[in-house]
Structure formats: C-alpha cells, structure tokens
Design a protein around this motif. Structure first.
Motif, mmCIF file in Angstrom:
data_model
loop_
_atom_site.group_PDB
_atom_site.id
_atom_site.type_symbol
_atom_site.label_atom_id
_atom_site.label_comp_id
_atom_site.label_asym_id
_atom_site.label_seq_id
_atom_site.Cartn_x
_atom_site.Cartn_y
_atom_site.Cartn_z
ATOM 1 N N GLY A 305 -27.868 61.941 -10.227
ATOM 2 C CA GLY A 305 -29.192 61.598 -10.723
ATOM 3 C C GLY A 305 -30.293 62.236 -9.895
ATOM 4 O O GLY A 305 -30.053 63.131 -9.077
ATOM 5 N N LYS A 306 -31.499 61.760 -10.108
ATOM 6 C CA LYS A 306 -32.690 62.341 -9.484
ATOM 7 C C LYS A 306 -33.166 61.475 -8.319
ATOM 8 O O LYS A 306 -33.444 60.298 -8.484
ATOM 9 C CB LYS A 306 -33.807 62.460 -10.517
ATOM 10 C CG LYS A 306 -35.150 62.886 -9.931
ATOM 11 C CD LYS A 306 -36.275 62.597 -10.919
ATOM 12 C CE LYS A 306 -37.627 62.770 -10.242
ATOM 13 N NZ LYS A 306 -38.746 62.332 -11.098
ATOM 14 N N LEU A 307 -33.247 62.080 -7.138
ATOM 15 C CA LEU A 307 -33.826 61.423 -5.970
ATOM 16 C C LEU A 307 -34.995 62.275 -5.509
ATOM 17 O O LEU A 307 -34.813 63.374 -4.983
ATOM 18 C CB LEU A 307 -32.786 61.283 -4.850
ATOM 19 C CG LEU A 307 -33.270 60.556 -3.589
ATOM 20 C CD1 LEU A 307 -33.569 59.089 -3.885
ATOM 21 C CD2 LEU A 307 -32.236 60.665 -2.465
ATOM 22 N N GLU A 308 -36.199 61.781 -5.721
ATOM 23 C CA GLU A 308 -37.400 62.568 -5.405
ATOM 24 C C GLU A 308 -37.535 62.808 -3.909
ATOM 25 O O GLU A 308 -37.911 63.895 -3.466
ATOM 26 C CB GLU A 308 -38.640 61.847 -5.941
ATOM 27 C CG GLU A 308 -39.919 62.649 -5.809
ATOM 28 C CD GLU A 308 -41.105 61.948 -6.441
ATOM 29 O OE1 GLU A 308 -41.673 61.052 -5.791
ATOM 30 O OE2 GLU A 308 -41.455 62.306 -7.582
ATOM 31 N N LYS A 309 -37.231 61.775 -3.123
ATOM 32 C CA LYS A 309 -37.293 61.890 -1.675
ATOM 33 C C LYS A 309 -36.389 60.832 -1.076
ATOM 34 O O LYS A 309 -36.047 59.844 -1.741
ATOM 35 C CB LYS A 309 -38.727 61.706 -1.171
ATOM 36 C CG LYS A 309 -39.310 60.333 -1.471
ATOM 37 C CD LYS A 309 -40.740 60.211 -0.953
ATOM 38 C CE LYS A 309 -41.307 58.811 -1.245
ATOM 39 N NZ LYS A 309 -42.694 58.660 -0.752
ATOM 40 N N PRO A 310 -35.943 60.985 0.174
ATOM 41 C CA PRO A 310 -35.094 59.962 0.810
ATOM 42 C C PRO A 310 -35.802 58.607 0.832
ATOM 43 O O PRO A 310 -37.011 58.523 1.065
ATOM 44 C CB PRO A 310 -34.883 60.495 2.230
ATOM 45 C CG PRO A 310 -35.066 61.970 2.099
ATOM 46 C CD PRO A 310 -36.134 62.145 1.057
ATOM 47 N N VAL A 311 -35.052 57.560 0.563
ATOM 48 C CA VAL A 311 -35.595 56.202 0.529
ATOM 49 C C VAL A 311 -34.646 55.268 1.264
ATOM 50 O O VAL A 311 -33.425 55.340 1.079
ATOM 51 C CB VAL A 311 -35.778 55.696 -0.925
ATOM 52 C CG1 VAL A 311 -36.291 54.256 -0.929
ATOM 53 C CG2 VAL A 311 -36.725 56.586 -1.704
ATOM 54 N N SER A 312 -35.209 54.399 2.094
ATOM 55 C CA SER A 312 -34.446 53.319 2.718
ATOM 56 C C SER A 312 -35.055 52.000 2.274
ATOM 57 O O SER A 312 -36.271 51.818 2.348
ATOM 58 C CB SER A 312 -34.494 53.417 4.239
ATOM 59 O OG SER A 312 -33.810 54.573 4.691
ATOM 60 N N ILE A 313 -34.200 51.085 1.816
ATOM 61 C CA ILE A 313 -34.685 49.801 1.325
ATOM 62 C C ILE A 313 -33.766 48.689 1.804
ATOM 63 O O ILE A 313 -32.539 48.844 1.820
ATOM 64 C CB ILE A 313 -34.801 49.811 -0.221
ATOM 65 C CG1 ILE A 313 -35.388 48.498 -0.743
ATOM 66 C CG2 ILE A 313 -33.466 50.108 -0.878
ATOM 67 C CD1 ILE A 313 -35.766 48.550 -2.218
ATOM 68 N N MET A 314 -34.351 47.608 2.260
ATOM 69 C CA MET A 314 -33.594 46.442 2.730
ATOM 70 C C MET A 314 -33.526 45.416 1.610
ATOM 71 O O MET A 314 -34.551 45.057 1.026
ATOM 72 C CB MET A 314 -34.274 45.829 3.953
ATOM 73 C CG MET A 314 -33.471 44.716 4.615
ATOM 74 S SD MET A 314 -32.102 45.357 5.606
ATOM 75 C CE MET A 314 -32.999 45.916 7.065
ATOM 76 N N ILE A 315 -32.322 44.964 1.274
ATOM 77 C CA ILE A 315 -32.156 44.021 0.170
ATOM 78 C C ILE A 315 -31.234 42.879 0.569
ATOM 79 O O ILE A 315 -30.541 42.934 1.593
ATOM 80 C CB ILE A 315 -31.553 44.712 -1.074
ATOM 81 C CG1 ILE A 315 -30.148 45.242 -0.742
ATOM 82 C CG2 ILE A 315 -32.448 45.809 -1.600
ATOM 83 C CD1 ILE A 315 -29.270 45.461 -1.936
ATOM 84 N N ASN A 316 -31.220 41.856 -0.258
ATOM 85 C CA ASN A 316 -30.206 40.805 -0.193
ATOM 86 C C ASN A 316 -29.004 41.319 -0.987
ATOM 87 O O ASN A 316 -29.067 41.425 -2.218
ATOM 88 C CB ASN A 316 -30.756 39.512 -0.799
ATOM 89 C CG ASN A 316 -29.764 38.366 -0.763
ATOM 90 O OD1 ASN A 316 -28.584 38.531 -1.041
ATOM 91 N ND2 ASN A 316 -30.246 37.177 -0.450
ATOM 92 N N ALA A 317 -27.925 41.654 -0.307
ATOM 93 C CA ALA A 317 -26.769 42.266 -0.967
ATOM 94 C C ALA A 317 -26.172 41.357 -2.032
ATOM 95 O O ALA A 317 -25.689 41.829 -3.061
ATOM 96 C CB ALA A 317 -25.711 42.623 0.067
#
Length: 362
Positions: A305-317
């Motif tokens: 897929g398309k990733l415009e730029k690197p992203v880090s995200i913290m979530i509740n797994a």
C-alpha cells in the motif's frame, strides 16, 4: 391454569427467557418466569424492567391462567427430566408439574405481583435479515463502553438514513461503524442498550427479524421469540463528523499475521493498558511493547500500500485486536499523524470502519 406440551418446547422457552431472570435481580419476583396459559398457546415471559423477553409455544390448554415460578428451578427440573411430555397445573401459588415418571410442586408467586410490562405500540416497523442483523451487531458491539454509568456509550446507535441502516458503537476511545442497505426508506436515530443487543444476538432465529420502533421503545420479533427494550434518552456522539474523509497513508496487512504479533506484544503490555507502539516505515511494521515488570517484545511484519512518510503511533493493542475480529479479508490501516485516529478497514467489505484513538507517547 392447566396445560400439556412437549418438554423440549417448554425447556427451550424457559432457557431463553431465563437470560433476564438472574439472581442479581433488584426484586425477588424478577428471578421468576411469568407463565401464562391462553386459549391455544402458552407464553413464557421475563423482564429486568429495561428489557423483556417473551416466547410463545403451542400447547393443549385445558384451563387458562398465569403464575410466576423461579426460572432456575424450572430449567433445572426440565433439563434433568427424561420424559418427552409434561403437564402443568397450578393452585394459585404453586405450580404442579407432572410427567410419566415424576411429579413435582414448585413454589411460585402470584402473577398479580409481577411488574406490568408495557406493550410496544409501534410507530415504525421494518423487516431485516436475521443473519445480517447478527453480523452488524457483532461487528460493532465490542466498541461500546463497558461502564454502565455512562448509558449513552454503553449502547449502540441504530441510525436509519438514505436507504441504509447504520450501527455505531463507541466508548470514547474507539468507534466502530457498519452499514447495510435497506429494502425501503426509513429515517430516525435510536439508541439501544448494549445489553439488549447482546441478548438479541443470542436469540435470533434463521430468516427475518421484524423491528418495531417507538420514541422510547424498540421490539424485535424473530420466530416465536420477541425481545423489547427501552431506548435511551440523550444525544449520541456525532459520529459522522468523527469519521475521516481521507487519510494521508493507507497500508494493507495480512490479518492473521498482524493478530498474532499483536497478541505477542500484549503479553508484555497487559499491565500498562496494552500500550503498544506501531512503527510504519519502508514496507515494514515493527510492533514494540515494554513493561518494567514483564520485559519487552519487538516483532516485524511486511505491508503493502501507500505510506506517505514514516509514522509511529502508540495504541491499545487489545482495542486493535478487537477490531480485527470484525475484519474478514486483509486489514487496511489508515494513518495520518501520531496524534490522529487510526482507521481500520476491511479489504473485503468497505461498509465497515473502525477508529482507534492513539495513546500519548512517553
């Protein structure tokens, strides 16, 4: 009251209605089933004062009448009785039950003491497919709040609009949305308690389910079973303004691989609200979790897929794991910024969306 019927018929009806007659009932009589013999049928009914279940069964009725008896006792007696036919008759207070090989007297309470259950006088009604209804509820109900002190969030929104039924659930940290086309136009928003939705999933029969609507009640009729519930007052969160019109990046992952790796990460984050970091970069997703008490975990899977730029995200797994239970194909993750909601979609069914609010990164 006096009637004869199949043991299996009345056992099935007793099991279904006993769902609402729990030992946690606020009034002792609410632990009972209201048993009512009419001209050519018998109705078993229970209520918790918010929801009501009724089951109608055929029977050979000699005398009409009604009585309430403890749900648990009736179910246990019938489950442990080997005979096929059963006769019931009452003396006003106790219910006498007789089969070929046994006889019993079950202590009851007068039907007059049972709370009056209001009839649903529908202003709108519509017929839905039972399997579709079960699926719509199952794909959203997990996102409703567990906390019953917030009734609006401990519910599902049934929104009829533009030829679609839209079901929405949110607890303020995540939101599940799904829609299905209708056979005819209908409009209106109805907030239904989560408890009623979970009960409906259990009792839905094959075929159609009829839905009857008023300003303060909803009723579902499926086969010989009916479930009615009060509707909640108040305004449901404005979900349409929350659903993003577009995202900067959308990546596609294998559902099972993502699920397995999230479960691994959860082993090390269950003591910190399942805080898990997702790092998206150059076709790879790394999943990190850490606990001072338990240790740490890192795993990596590929995505397309398309990733415009690197992203880090913290979530509740755990919240993402819940969402994956509603995904049938590959999973699409929509990403914008670390502080923006993550959008979860199903590659096979575009009518499902799930929003997951990020956690604050330390």
């Amino acid at each position: 009251m006096k009637f004869n019927t199949s043991k299996n018929k009345v056992l099935r009806a007793a099991v279904i209605t006993s769902h609402l007659a729990t030992s946690r009932a606020t009034l002792p009589i609410l632990q009972n089933i209201l048993l009512e013999a009419k001209k050519d049928s018998v109705i078993l009914k229970t209520t918790d004062l918010e929801q009501t279940i009724e089951v109608k069964l055929s029977a050979s009725v000699d005398e009409i009448g009604q009585i309430t008896i403890p749900a648990r006792m009736l179910v246990d007696f019938l489950q442990n009785n080997p005979d096929e036919q059963v006769s019931f008759f009452d003396d006003g207070v106790d219910l006498k039950v007789k089969t070929v090989t046994s006889a019993a007297k079950i202590k009851g309470l007068a039907a007059e003491e049972y709370p009056t259950i209001p009839q649903v006088k529908a202003t709108e009604s519509i017929e839905l497919d039972a399997d579709t209804t079960r699926e719509l509820i199952s794909r959203t109900v997990f996102a409703a709040a567990q906390d019953e002190t917030r009734p609006i969030l401990n519910s599902l929104l049934w929104s009829f609009k533009d030829g679609y039924l839209r079901l929405v659930a949110t607890d303020g940290y995540r939101l599940a949305f799904v829609k299905s086309s209708l056979k005819r136009e209908l409009s209106g928003d109805y907030v239904v308690p989560k408890k009623a939705m979970l009960e409906l999933v259990k009792i839905l029969e094959e075929g159609a389910v009829e839905v009857f609507l008023t300003s303060n009640q909803i009723k579902f009729v499926t086969g010989d079973i009916s479930l009615s519930s009060r509707l909640l007052e108040g305004t449901y969160p404005a979900f349409e303004s929350i659903l993003p019109k577009k995202v900067n990046s959308e990546v596609v992952l294998n559902k099972q691989l993502l699920l397995q790796n999230l479960r691994l990460a959860s082993l090390f984050s269950k003591d910190s609200a399942y805080s898990t970091k997702l790092n998206f970069e150059k076709g790879k997703l790394s999943i990190e979790s850490h606990s001072p008490q338990l240790g740490e975990s890192t795993s990596e899977i590929s995505f397309s897929g398309k990733l415009e730029k690197p992203v880090s995200i913290m979530i509740n797994a755990q919240y993402l794991i819940d969402a994956l239970s509603a995904v049938k194909g590959e999973v699409k993750l929509g990403l914008t910024e670390p502080t923006s909601p993550m959008v979860v979609k199903d590659s096979e069914q575009e009518d499902f969306q799930y929003l997951l609010m990020p956690l604050r990164q330390q």
